[in-house]
Design a protein around this motif. Structure first.
Motif, PDB file in Angstrom:
ATOM      1  N   LEU A  23       0.801  -1.221   0.000  1.00 40.79           N
ATOM      2  CA  LEU A  23       0.000   0.000   0.000  1.00 40.79           C
ATOM      3  C   LEU A  23       0.837   1.275   0.000  1.00 40.79           C
ATOM      4  N   SER A  28      -3.992   7.443  -1.810  1.00 40.23           N
ATOM      5  CA  SER A  28      -5.002   7.099  -0.810  1.00 40.23           C
ATOM      6  C   SER A  28      -6.284   6.581  -1.465  1.00 40.23           C
ATOM      7  N   LYS A  31      -5.628   2.990  -2.476  1.00 38.89           N
ATOM      8  CA  LYS A  31      -5.568   2.156  -1.263  1.00 38.89           C
ATOM      9  C   LYS A  31      -6.972   1.805  -0.789  1.00 38.89           C
ATOM     10  N   THR A  35      -8.406  -1.975  -0.673  1.00 41.65           N
ATOM     11  CA  THR A  35      -8.828  -2.615   0.576  1.00 41.65           C
ATOM     12  C   THR A  35     -10.304  -3.000   0.523  1.00 41.65           C
ATOM     13  N   GLU A  54       2.961   0.152   7.667  1.00 40.29           N
ATOM     14  CA  GLU A  54       1.724   0.506   6.975  1.00 40.29           C
ATOM     15  C   GLU A  54       0.528   0.458   7.912  1.00 40.29           C
TER      16      GLU A  54
END
Length: 83
Positions: A23, A28, A31, A35, A54
């Motif tokens: 990541l 962002s 990410k 996720t 992380e």
């Protein structure tokens, strides 16, 4: 071969996903999208393991951080999962 930008639900359901030191290389927004894709492929209560440096940060989505000894894990709570 797996591209992390693609959906991978077709691979099946997992109890554990390791994304150690992955990541840190992404924005962002990516990410968060990644996720969420991982969450859809995990069984209820499944674990997401990240690298030592992380975190999911404040936007952890359906994951809750848990500490076991000196290690942290991110456990999935399907009740928090958004479609």
């Amino acid at each position: 071969r797996l591209n992390l930008q693609d959906d991978f639900v077709h691979l099946g359901r997992f109890h554990l996903t390791l994304l150690r030191y992955v990541l840190i290389y992404f924005s962002s927004g990516f990410k968060r999208a990644l996720t969420n894709r991982v969450a859809r492929s995990l069984e209820h209560g499944g674990l997401l393991v990240l690298g030592a440096a992380e975190t999911l940060g404040e936007d952890s989505g359906p994951f809750h951080a848990e500490r076991v000894g000196r290690s942290y894990f991110n456990r999935l709570d399907k009740h928090e999962l958004k479609p």
